[in-house]
Scaffold this motif. Structure first.
Motif, PDB file in Angstrom:
ATOM      1  N   TRP A 539      24.727  15.296 -18.794  1.00  0.00           N
ATOM      2  CA  TRP A 539      25.670  14.193 -18.580  1.00  0.00           C
ATOM      3  C   TRP A 539      25.474  13.069 -19.588  1.00  0.00           C
ATOM      4  N   ALA A 540      24.242  12.907 -20.054  1.00  0.00           N
ATOM      5  CA  ALA A 540      24.001  11.860 -21.045  1.00  0.00           C
ATOM      6  C   ALA A 540      24.758  12.127 -22.328  1.00  0.00           C
ATOM      7  N   MET A 541      24.994  13.403 -22.648  1.00  0.00           N
ATOM      8  CA  MET A 541      25.746  13.758 -23.848  1.00  0.00           C
ATOM      9  C   MET A 541      27.237  13.781 -23.575  1.00  0.00           C
ATOM     10  N   LEU A 542      27.619  14.279 -22.401  1.00  0.00           N
ATOM     11  CA  LEU A 542      29.043  14.410 -22.097  1.00  0.00           C
ATOM     12  C   LEU A 542      29.707  13.068 -21.824  1.00  0.00           C
ATOM     13  N   THR A 543      28.957  12.070 -21.372  1.00  0.00           N
ATOM     14  CA  THR A 543      29.556  10.773 -21.070  1.00  0.00           C
ATOM     15  C   THR A 543      29.373   9.777 -22.205  1.00  0.00           C
ATOM     16  N   ARG A 544      29.025  10.264 -23.383  1.00  0.00           N
ATOM     17  CA  ARG A 544      28.909   9.386 -24.535  1.00  0.00           C
ATOM     18  C   ARG A 544      30.258   8.733 -24.819  1.00  0.00           C
ATOM     19  N   PRO A 545      30.283   7.452 -25.228  1.00  0.00           N
ATOM     20  CA  PRO A 545      31.553   6.739 -25.380  1.00  0.00           C
ATOM     21  C   PRO A 545      32.298   7.137 -26.651  1.00  0.00           C
ATOM     22  N   ASP A 546      32.811   8.345 -26.655  1.00  0.00           N
ATOM     23  CA  ASP A 546      33.516   8.805 -27.840  1.00  0.00           C
ATOM     24  C   ASP A 546      34.476   9.921 -27.458  1.00  0.00           C
ATOM     25  N   LEU A 547      35.573   9.978 -28.196  1.00  0.00           N
ATOM     26  CA  LEU A 547      36.561  11.017 -27.966  1.00  0.00           C
ATOM     27  C   LEU A 547      35.972  12.410 -28.167  1.00  0.00           C
ATOM     28  N   ARG A 548      34.991  12.542 -29.048  1.00  0.00           N
ATOM     29  CA  ARG A 548      34.421  13.840 -29.394  1.00  0.00           C
ATOM     30  C   ARG A 548      33.211  14.205 -28.544  1.00  0.00           C
ATOM     31  N   ALA A 549      32.977  13.512 -27.433  1.00  0.00           N
ATOM     32  CA  ALA A 549      31.747  13.723 -26.672  1.00  0.00           C
ATOM     33  C   ALA A 549      31.615  15.171 -26.208  1.00  0.00           C
ATOM     34  N   GLY A 550      32.667  15.734 -25.617  1.00  0.00           N
ATOM     35  CA  GLY A 550      32.598  17.111 -25.138  1.00  0.00           C
ATOM     36  C   GLY A 550      32.424  18.105 -26.267  1.00  0.00           C
ATOM     37  N   GLU A 551      33.179  17.937 -27.331  1.00  0.00           N
ATOM     38  CA  GLU A 551      33.072  18.830 -28.485  1.00  0.00           C
ATOM     39  C   GLU A 551      31.682  18.759 -29.104  1.00  0.00           C
ATOM     40  N   ASP A 552      31.152  17.534 -29.233  1.00  0.00           N
ATOM     41  CA  ASP A 552      29.854  17.367 -29.858  1.00  0.00           C
ATOM     42  C   ASP A 552      28.740  17.915 -28.980  1.00  0.00           C
ATOM     43  N   ALA A 553      28.841  17.714 -27.661  1.00  0.00           N
ATOM     44  CA  ALA A 553      27.832  18.253 -26.752  1.00  0.00           C
ATOM     45  C   ALA A 553      27.802  19.777 -26.831  1.00  0.00           C
ATOM     46  N   LEU A 554      28.974  20.410 -26.836  1.00  0.00           N
ATOM     47  CA  LEU A 554      29.031  21.870 -26.932  1.00  0.00           C
ATOM     48  C   LEU A 554      28.452  22.345 -28.263  1.00  0.00           C
ATOM     49  N   ARG A 555      28.753  21.645 -29.334  1.00  0.00           N
ATOM     50  CA  ARG A 555      28.235  22.041 -30.651  1.00  0.00           C
ATOM     51  C   ARG A 555      26.712  21.976 -30.670  1.00  0.00           C
ATOM     52  N   ARG A 556      26.147  20.934 -30.094  1.00  0.00           N
ATOM     53  CA  ARG A 556      24.691  20.790 -30.093  1.00  0.00           C
ATOM     54  C   ARG A 556      24.039  21.810 -29.163  1.00  0.00           C
ATOM     55  N   TRP A 557      24.667  22.084 -28.040  1.00  0.00           N
ATOM     56  CA  TRP A 557      24.125  23.100 -27.136  1.00  0.00           C
ATOM     57  C   TRP A 557      24.116  24.480 -27.792  1.00  0.00           C
ATOM     58  N   ILE A 558      25.226  24.840 -28.411  1.00  0.00           N
ATOM     59  CA  ILE A 558      25.313  26.162 -29.034  1.00  0.00           C
ATOM     60  C   ILE A 558      24.342  26.266 -30.202  1.00  0.00           C
ATOM     61  N   ALA A 559      24.178  25.188 -30.956  1.00  0.00           N
ATOM     62  CA  ALA A 559      23.228  25.212 -32.072  1.00  0.00           C
ATOM     63  C   ALA A 559      21.814  25.473 -31.571  1.00  0.00           C
ATOM     64  N   ALA A 560      21.440  24.860 -30.454  1.00  0.00           N
ATOM     65  CA  ALA A 560      20.110  25.085 -29.893  1.00  0.00           C
ATOM     66  C   ALA A 560      19.998  26.481 -29.283  1.00  0.00           C
ATOM     67  N   ALA A 561      21.020  26.895 -28.539  1.00  0.00           N
ATOM     68  CA  ALA A 561      20.987  28.214 -27.905  1.00  0.00           C
ATOM     69  C   ALA A 561      21.010  29.336 -28.933  1.00  0.00           C
ATOM     70  N   SER A 562      21.563  29.089 -30.118  1.00  0.00           N
ATOM     71  CA  SER A 562      21.605  30.123 -31.157  1.00  0.00           C
ATOM     72  C   SER A 562      20.219  30.450 -31.693  1.00  0.00           C
ATOM     73  N   LEU A 563      19.248  29.587 -31.434  1.00  0.00           N
ATOM     74  CA  LEU A 563      17.880  29.838 -31.880  1.00  0.00           C
ATOM     75  C   LEU A 563      17.093  30.690 -30.897  1.00  0.00           C
ATOM     76  N   VAL A 564      17.714  31.041 -29.771  1.00  0.00           N
ATOM     77  CA  VAL A 564      17.051  31.825 -28.726  1.00  0.00           C
ATOM     78  C   VAL A 564      17.353  33.305 -28.945  1.00  0.00           C
ATOM     79  N   ARG A 565      16.401  34.149 -28.617  1.00  0.00           N
ATOM     80  CA  ARG A 565      16.576  35.588 -28.761  1.00  0.00           C
ATOM     81  C   ARG A 565      17.754  36.091 -27.932  1.00  0.00           C
ATOM     82  N   GLY A 566      18.316  37.205 -28.350  1.00  0.00           N
ATOM     83  CA  GLY A 566      19.453  37.754 -27.621  1.00  0.00           C
ATOM     84  C   GLY A 566      19.131  38.129 -26.191  1.00  0.00           C
ATOM     85  N   ASP A 567      17.866  38.481 -25.904  1.00  0.00           N
ATOM     86  CA  ASP A 567      17.473  38.818 -24.534  1.00  0.00           C
ATOM     87  C   ASP A 567      16.835  37.624 -23.828  1.00  0.00           C
ATOM     88  N   GLY A 568      16.927  36.445 -24.418  1.00  0.00           N
ATOM     89  CA  GLY A 568      16.357  35.257 -23.810  1.00  0.00           C
ATOM     90  C   GLY A 568      17.304  34.600 -22.831  1.00  0.00           C
TER      91      GLY A 568
END
Length: 699
Positions: A539-568
């Motif tokens: 919620w700290a990322m999704l409620t950021r005061p910006d039009l791009r908050a949702g897009e940016d939160a998803l981008r950062r989540w996917i960037a971090a999750a992409s570093l995890v193994r496929g079976d992780g």
């Protein structure tokens, strides 16, 4: 006596000869104004772009070319000229006086359009031609798009000179390499065809949604190698030095040493200028680098690529604030070359390129995505409510179990929001962000009672949620540091490493450890990747005061999750029903971007509509907008107070000006003309306004 007297004239003659020789070897001092010096016989006038980044001086000036400088004073070289002399300072038909200033010769002419006396070029700094006609045209296009001056753009485009680097010759260019095998591009439906088009001299344009894992660096290197195989050049811009180093290693492994240059700030001024000269002279045809590399003078450009175009580092913080993606789009059109925007996520701007038909999508099928992506699990408020002990520590039982299991086989990544993410208001029941009913801007409560729009400044006394009808609002409290401390206490036998603004790790070993990182600073895990990841305080990322908050939160989540193994496994602590969270669970960043684009089109938000921000003192902003000849279809939102530092008053106000598609160039031209007129009148510093086209932070 006689012999001594006879040798004396010989000694005097020898001394005179030595003095004459020393004088001959001594460099001749250049006259300050070349008064009385003969002018060049051919093309005696040089049109010079002076290094004065002010809008009312955004043009060229004519100077006389002394005959002694004629050979070196070619278009594109650096020169020193005297600027600011009045018309009364004329001697022997030559204007004198003023201050010495740097500049570039743009053109040599037979005569000047100016009827008065011309000042002479003071000095040719270097005979190296650094400003080509193509670079000049690109810089002018960027300046016009962003309502800036040509001199400011050239400050960003051309590195500082190093005489030592210029004196060294660049290596001989290597022959084109063989076309590479598709490699990881086989995983994408149109991937092999994209590489074939580049290798055969084509200019495909694509938006590439890369699969999770470390393979994207090798795939980008293969796209560049395919372009080199066609005898053309390739350019790739990365958000930071760490990602540039990964592509550097991939290109070296694929093609060997000497075929590409790396342009980053970490290289140092001399090395960077030497690399830039090698590119400019045609010795190297491939370039990778950070933001400033978007202007790299690659010869016979065949491909421009940007990785992770949603990263804020791709937008320059110096006037006129150009964005890498937009500059590379201009280069793709002007040079007729290929274009590639790649990321593990997808920005709304990239989705618009596909929706408009300007670029084609490069994506993998759903089965391949499911095989490569880790499992995503969510923890919302309902689960936290049933787990009171975990709620007190803000870490649910599912997250504890995930960490415990992951540490059995390797490192575990914990992503925590950056300090300073200020929450906005949302419905307490369904978590829908609270927005203005007039302009759809975010609502805020500066005095903790009255609601007000952060964009247009209108009060909202009777807000209710459009989704569920609730009248209650909530704001999320951020406390990520405490969560990291709780993890360290819970697993005392496991080392805890941190990566953030003060110290960013490049890589961590493939052994059990807790790696706590802020978004964008996640290190790569050696081997297969992280065993698991926790994405905390969503919620700290999704409620950021910006039009791009949702897009940016998803981008950062996917960037971090992409570093995890496929079976992780990845656990995200956020409300499961929210659109960005659902897009993460389905691993569908493209679908999220397409839906965001459709909503912004309906509401008139960027990138569908062009927008500009005008900031300054309230009276200055209002006077500026009133005097600017804005397009008839322009809409002004605000002005509203700018947020000040804690305990300090607001530094001023900001107004947003938006126009529909097709009026962006007219808006930029109007704001530039208005700003130039104010500067020409000598507006006091207290009345200055700041104009930014396409601001990243809209609010």
């Amino acid at each position: 006596m006689s012999s001594a007297n006879e040798s004396q004239p010989e000694q005097l003659a020898l001394i005179r000869e030595m003095v004459a020789e020393a004088k001959a070897k001594a460099p001749k001092a250049k006259p300050r104004t070349w008064r009385g010096a003969a002018l060049a016989e051919e093309l005696p006038v040089a049109r010079v772009l002076v290094n004065k980044g002010v809008l009312h001086l955004d043009r060229t000036f004519d100077y006389a070319v002394p005959a002694e400088l004629s050979e070196a004073a070619q278009p594109g070289v650096r020169v020193r000229v005297r600027f600011g002399a009045g018309s009364h300072q004329v001697h022997s038909g030559r204007r004198e006086g003023g201050n010495l200033i740097d500049g570039f010769i743009v053109e040599r002419r037979a005569e000047s359009d100016y009827n008065g006396a011309l000042a002479a070029l003071a000095q040719v700094v270097s005979p190296e031609v650094v400003l080509s006609p193509r670079m000049l045209a690109l810089a002018r296009a960027v300046a016009d798009r962003y309502a800036g001056s040509l001199a400011d753009v050239l400050q960003l485009a051309l590195p500082a000179r190093s005489a030592r680097a210029e004196a060294k010759p660049s290596p001989e260019p290597l022959p084109p390499p063989a076309a590479p095998e598709p490699g990881g591009w086989e995983r994408y439906g149109a991937g092999p065809a994209f590489l074939r088009a580049l290798a055969t001299g084509g200019a495909p344009r694509a938006v590439w949604t890369a699969l999770p894992g470390p393979g994207w660096a090798d795939e980008l290197a293969r796209a560049m190698a395919a372009t080199l195989a066609s005898g053309r050049g390739a350019l790739a811009v990365l958000p930071d030095g760490r990602t540039a180093a990964r592509v550097d290693a991939a290109l070296t492994a694929l093609l060997g040493e000497g075929r590409h240059a790396v342009l980053t700030a970490d290289s140092g001024p001399e090395k960077r200028y030497r690399q830039w000269l090698a590119v400019h002279r045609g010795s190297v045809r491939a370039v990778i680098g950070t933001r400033a590399a978007m202007f790299a003078p690659v010869r016979d450009l065949g491909l421009v690529a940007v990785w992770d175009d949603g990263d804020s580092s791709h937008s320059d913080e110096r006037a006129p604030f150009p964005h890498v993606r937009e500059v590379l789009e201009l280069r793709a059109v002007n040079d007729g070359c290929g274009f590639l925007a790649g990321s593990t996520s997808c920005t709304v701007e990239a989705a618009q390129l596909v929706e408009s038909g300007w670029a084609r999508p490069l994506v993998a099928d759903r089965e391949t995505v499911r095989a490569c992506a880790p499992r995503i699990r969510t923890v919302g408020d309902e689960l936290l409510a049933r787990d009171e002990a975990a709620r007190a520590a803000r870490l649910p039982s599912l997250a504890w179990e995930t960490v415990r299991e992951g540490l059995k086989t390797g490192p575990v990544l914990v992503q925590v929001p950056r300090r300073g993410y200020a929450p906005r208001l949302a419905c307490e029941r369904c978590r829908t962000p609270a927005r203005c009913t007039v302009c759809a801007g975010p609502l805020e409560a500066p005095d903790e009672r009255d609601l007000r729009c952060g964009w247009c400044g209108r009060d909202e006394p009777s807000w209710h949620c459009e989704e569920c009808g609730s009248f209650r609002l909530r704001a999320q409290v951020v406390g990520a540091r405490r969560t990291a401390e709780e993890l360290g206490r819970a697993f005392p036998a496991v080392p805890v490493r941190t990566s953030g603004r003060d110290h960013v790790l490049d890589e961590v070993p493939d052994r059990p450890a807790l790696v706590v990182s802020t978004p964008g600073a996640e290190p790569v895990a050696a081997g297969a990747g992280y065993a698991a990841a926790l994405l905390l305080d969503g919620w700290a990322m999704l409620t950021r005061p910006d039009l791009r908050a949702g897009e940016d939160a998803l981008r950062r989540w996917i960037a971090a999750a992409s570093l995890v193994r496929g079976d992780g496994q990845v656990v995200v602590v956020a409300e499961p029903t929210l659109r960005p969270v659902q897009a993460l669970v389905r691993w569908d960043p493209v679908g999220h971007a397409v839906r965001e684009l459709a909503e912004r089109s309906q509401l008139g938000f960027p990138p569908v509509n062009r927008m500009a921000a005008v900031a300054g003192r309230g009276e200055a902003v209002e006077a500026f907008l009133a005097g600017a000849g804005l397009p008839p279809d322009a809409e002004i939102l605000g002005p509203v107070p700018l947020p000040g530092r804690r305990g300090e008053p607001s530094p001023g106000e900001r107004a947003l000006v938006r126009v529909p598609p097709g009026s962006g160039a007219a808006l930029a031209a109007a704001l530039k003309a208005a700003q130039a007129a104010r500067l020409a009148r000598g507006v006091p510093a207290a009345e200055a306004v700041r104009v930014r086209i396409d601001p990243l932070d809209i609010g």
